[in-house]
Write a protein that holds these residues in place. Sequence first.
Motif, PDB file in Angstrom:
ATOM      1  N   ALA A  25       0.860   3.897  -3.048  1.00 52.62           N
ATOM      2  CA  ALA A  25       0.302   5.228  -2.818  1.00 52.62           C
ATOM      3  C   ALA A  25       1.351   6.312  -3.058  1.00 52.62           C
ATOM      4  CB  ALA A  25      -0.239   5.312  -1.394  1.00 52.62           C
TER       5      ALA A  25
ATOM      6  N   HIS B 146      -6.143   8.163   5.705  1.00 52.20           N
ATOM      7  CA  HIS B 146      -7.394   7.419   5.831  1.00 52.20           C
ATOM      8  C   HIS B 146      -7.227   5.991   5.317  1.00 52.20           C
ATOM      9  CE1 HIS B 146     -11.750   6.693   5.825  1.00 52.20           C
ATOM     10  NE2 HIS B 146     -11.584   6.165   4.617  1.00 52.20           N
ATOM     11  N   ASN B 147      -6.652   5.863   4.118  1.00 51.08           N
ATOM     12  CA  ASN B 147      -6.491   4.531   3.539  1.00 51.08           C
ATOM     13  C   ASN B 147      -5.462   3.701   4.300  1.00 51.08           C
ATOM     14  OD1 ASN B 147      -8.366   5.236   1.634  1.00 51.08           O
ATOM     15  ND2 ASN B 147      -6.879   5.687   0.029  1.00 51.08           N
ATOM     16  N   LEU B 148      -4.441   4.361   4.828  1.00 54.05           N
ATOM     17  CA  LEU B 148      -3.448   3.662   5.639  1.00 54.05           C
ATOM     18  C   LEU B 148      -4.117   3.046   6.865  1.00 54.05           C
ATOM     19  CD1 LEU B 148      -0.537   2.953   6.460  1.00 54.05           C
ATOM     20  CD2 LEU B 148      -0.345   5.250   7.444  1.00 54.05           C
TER      21      LEU B 148
ATOM     22  N   THR C  57      -6.192  11.514   2.308  1.00 48.68           N
ATOM     23  CA  THR C  57      -6.527  10.235   1.685  1.00 48.68           C
ATOM     24  C   THR C  57      -5.510   9.171   2.056  1.00 48.68           C
ATOM     25  OG1 THR C  57      -7.587  11.355  -0.175  1.00 48.68           O
ATOM     26  CG2 THR C  57      -6.923   9.077  -0.518  1.00 48.68           C
ATOM     27  N   PHE C  58      -4.228   9.527   2.045  1.00 46.82           N
ATOM     28  CA  PHE C  58      -3.188   8.573   2.425  1.00 46.82           C
ATOM     29  C   PHE C  58      -3.406   8.088   3.852  1.00 46.82           C
ATOM     30  CE2 PHE C  58       0.884   7.542   4.373  1.00 46.82           C
ATOM     31  CZ  PHE C  58       1.442   6.657   3.461  1.00 46.82           C
TER      32      PHE C  58
ATOM     33  N   LEU D  99      -7.254   2.178   7.146  1.00 49.49           N
ATOM     34  CA  LEU D  99      -8.097   1.069   6.697  1.00 49.49           C
ATOM     35  C   LEU D  99      -7.266  -0.187   6.446  1.00 49.49           C
ATOM     36  CD1 LEU D  99     -10.576   2.751   4.159  1.00 49.49           C
ATOM     37  CD2 LEU D  99     -11.056   1.970   6.481  1.00 49.49           C
ATOM     38  N   VAL D 100      -6.140  -0.023   5.770  1.00 50.48           N
ATOM     39  CA  VAL D 100      -5.276  -1.169   5.491  1.00 50.48           C
ATOM     40  C   VAL D 100      -4.757  -1.771   6.786  1.00 50.48           C
ATOM     41  CG1 VAL D 100      -3.069  -1.857   4.465  1.00 50.48           C
ATOM     42  CG2 VAL D 100      -4.623  -0.375   3.199  1.00 50.48           C
TER      43      VAL D 100
ATOM     44  N   PHE E 120       0.831  -1.204   0.000  1.00 50.71           N
ATOM     45  CA  PHE E 120       0.000   0.000   0.000  1.00 50.71           C
ATOM     46  C   PHE E 120       0.868   1.258   0.000  1.00 50.71           C
ATOM     47  CE2 PHE E 120      -1.499   3.484   2.679  1.00 50.71           C
ATOM     48  CZ  PHE E 120      -2.509   3.977   1.844  1.00 50.71           C
TER      49      PHE E 120
END
Length: 274
Positions: free
Chosen positions: A200, A259-261, A256-257, A263-264, A196
């Motif tokens: 990213a 937030h997605n981090l 976004t980074f 989630l992962v 990820f």
Amino acid sequence: MPCRCRTRANVSPPRPPPAIAIRILTPLPYTVFVDTPYGSDPLPVWERPEPQPRAAPVPLSREKIAATAIRLADAHGLDGLSLRKIAKELGVGPMRLYDYVTNRSELLDLMVDVVYARIADVGQHSEWRSTVLTIAQATREAALEHEWFADLLGGRPHLGPHALAVGEANAAALSEAPGVRGIDDLQRALGALNAFIIGAVRREVTERRTARSTGTDEAAFQASRGPYLTRMLKTGRYPTIARLVIDGAHLNAEETFNHNLALVLDGITSRPRA
């Protein structure tokens, strides 16, 4: 007619290589070899001592060479980097650099480890999740500051002392996460997390480079394709993409980074399904 071929009798099998390093060979001033079970291999640049200082108008060190290389790579990218250009920037002859680094690959190793040293400075936190998040965010910031660093992520592992320190801190923290119950879980979790981060970071760096080379940022590019995209969406064949285009907001890259981090990280550290 009798055969006159000579045969070798009682030939002992070749002796296996030693199990540990036993001697140092120095055929050249700037190369050090060590005997290992796999043969005589050159010592990595981090394990070789610095050359003895000489009486010269311009003193050199690996630290100074790496700093100059990073400055050039920041300005011109890796394609424009060479030992000859670094020597010119330092005001020395190119051959002097070979006392410190034997080739371009070693130069990149030194540069990468300087960046990892700055990532390592974020330090460890008492809670595993904070450590992992901080290292990931520091990696993104380092890649945005030194875009060439993103080009060197995702290949062979970086094994410099600072890179190993970052890897150790990250792996040790992640090993304490719930759902990571053994070495297999830890390997998979690290693999997913690194995939990820690298993906990213590279996407963000690529977009920045594209904006510079074309003179058009992402918003302007989307606006230029607006009429075509509107015609395609009116066909009704792409309803989900239409929702994304019409209702979706232009997201902040850093938010976004992060937030997605999160989630992962939630996904790879949760209890695995049966």
